[in-house]
Enzyme design. Structure first.
Site, mmCIF file in Angstrom:
data_model
loop_
_atom_site.group_PDB
_atom_site.id
_atom_site.type_symbol
_atom_site.label_atom_id
_atom_site.label_comp_id
_atom_site.label_asym_id
_atom_site.label_seq_id
_atom_site.Cartn_x
_atom_site.Cartn_y
_atom_site.Cartn_z
ATOM 1 C CG HIS A 82 37.723 44.404 77.916
ATOM 2 N ND1 HIS A 82 37.819 43.991 76.612
ATOM 3 C CD2 HIS A 82 36.419 44.254 78.254
ATOM 4 C CE1 HIS A 82 36.633 43.620 76.174
ATOM 5 N NE2 HIS A 82 35.760 43.765 77.152
ATOM 6 C CB CYS A 105 30.101 36.369 76.754
ATOM 7 S SG CYS A 105 29.125 36.277 78.244
ATOM 8 C CG HIS A 135 33.013 41.558 72.480
ATOM 9 N ND1 HIS A 135 33.892 40.669 73.062
ATOM 10 C CD2 HIS A 135 32.657 42.438 73.445
ATOM 11 C CE1 HIS A 135 34.069 41.013 74.330
ATOM 12 N NE2 HIS A 135 33.331 42.067 74.588
ATOM 13 C CD GLU A 150 33.515 31.827 74.955
ATOM 14 O OE1 GLU A 150 33.134 31.340 76.042
ATOM 15 O OE2 GLU A 150 33.356 33.023 74.648
ATOM 16 C CE1 TYR A 178 28.500 43.053 80.930
ATOM 17 C CE2 TYR A 178 26.358 42.567 79.981
ATOM 18 C CZ TYR A 178 27.730 42.413 79.983
ATOM 19 O OH TYR A 178 28.320 41.626 79.040
ATOM 20 C CD GLU A 217 33.329 43.183 79.833
ATOM 21 O OE1 GLU A 217 33.498 44.111 78.997
ATOM 22 O OE2 GLU A 217 33.906 42.101 79.752
ATOM 23 C CD GLU A 257 30.845 43.112 77.341
ATOM 24 O OE1 GLU A 257 31.900 42.775 76.798
ATOM 25 O OE2 GLU A 257 30.025 42.290 77.825
ATOM 26 C CD1 TRP A 280 28.128 37.838 81.721
ATOM 27 C CD2 TRP A 280 29.842 38.944 82.649
ATOM 28 N NE1 TRP A 280 29.227 37.022 81.651
ATOM 29 C CE2 TRP A 280 30.296 37.681 82.202
ATOM 30 C CE3 TRP A 280 30.741 39.815 83.251
ATOM 31 C CZ2 TRP A 280 31.624 37.264 82.363
ATOM 32 C CZ3 TRP A 280 32.054 39.405 83.404
ATOM 33 C CH2 TRP A 280 32.486 38.151 82.966
#
Length: 198
Positions: free
Chosen positions: A28, A70, A72, A90, A107, A117, A119, A164
């Site tokens: 990022h 969110c 990955h 989280e 987005y 961002e 992704e 997002w």
């Protein structure tokens, strides 16, 4: 999950096929490459939504209200496993149910400091198996809110949310007003790296 754990992200081409991976902390920046992600929306059995505020220490969009969590998917990691891993990290809890409700949303957003961002990934609906215990390194705070109340707050400018979340919520409006009435996305609508993983 210890914060020192290596977490590569899956890099994608314009057809969303895997081209390799890169360390998350290196991914990022001002020229963030397209990579695989997912966006999770937690609902309780009554249809209330768990809104979360990103920790102030986050590199991207610190302190911004957003979807529940969110993440990955790691290379070769099935979607459900990735969701459970990030849910533990989280919100300190587990899932009773995980359903992809949008196969893929793409987005790109740019912060004021130039960090991008970039992704693509599914949107998943999650039912928790136990109450959340937010990790302060990831989540500043959470609150339950009626889904239609959140949509009204967004429409009236009373709720500022992550870019997002704005995009995925707009897509979710199109699948119906009742979160538990949303249909599960077919496997073929997922990005290619997630289609063959069970």
């Amino acid at each position: 999950m210890p914060p020192t754990r290596v977490e590569p992200v899956v890099l994608l081409d314009d057809n969303w096929n895997t081209t390799g991976s890169i360390e998350k902390e290196e991914a990022h920046h001002q020229n963030t490459p397209l990579h695989l992600a997912f966006t999770a929306y937690v609902f309780d059995e009554e249809g209330r939504f768990l809104l979360s505020r990103r920790a102030l220490s986050k590199r991207t969009w610190p302190g911004v209200w957003t979807n529940s969590f969110c993440g990955h998917p790691l290379p070769g990691e099935p979607l459900a496993e990735a969701v459970r891993r990030r849910l533990r990290a989280e919100l300190g809890t587990t899932a009773e149910r995980i359903d992809p409700v949008l196969g893929a949303v793409r987005y790109r957003a740019v912060m004021d400091n130039g960090i991008v961002e970039n992704e693509v990934g599914p949107v998943v609906r999650v039912l928790l198996a136990a109450p959340p215990i937010p990790n302060p390194d990831e989540v500043d705070r959470v609150r339950w809110i009626q889904w239609d109340e959140l949509l009204s707050a967004i429409d009236e400018g009373r709720s500022e949310i992550s870019p997002w979340s704005a995009k995925t919520i707009e897509r979710l409006r199109g699948v119906g007003p009742d979160p538990w009435g949303w249909q599960t996305s077919p496997l073929q609508e997922l990005p290619p790296p997630l289609r063959c993983l069970t």
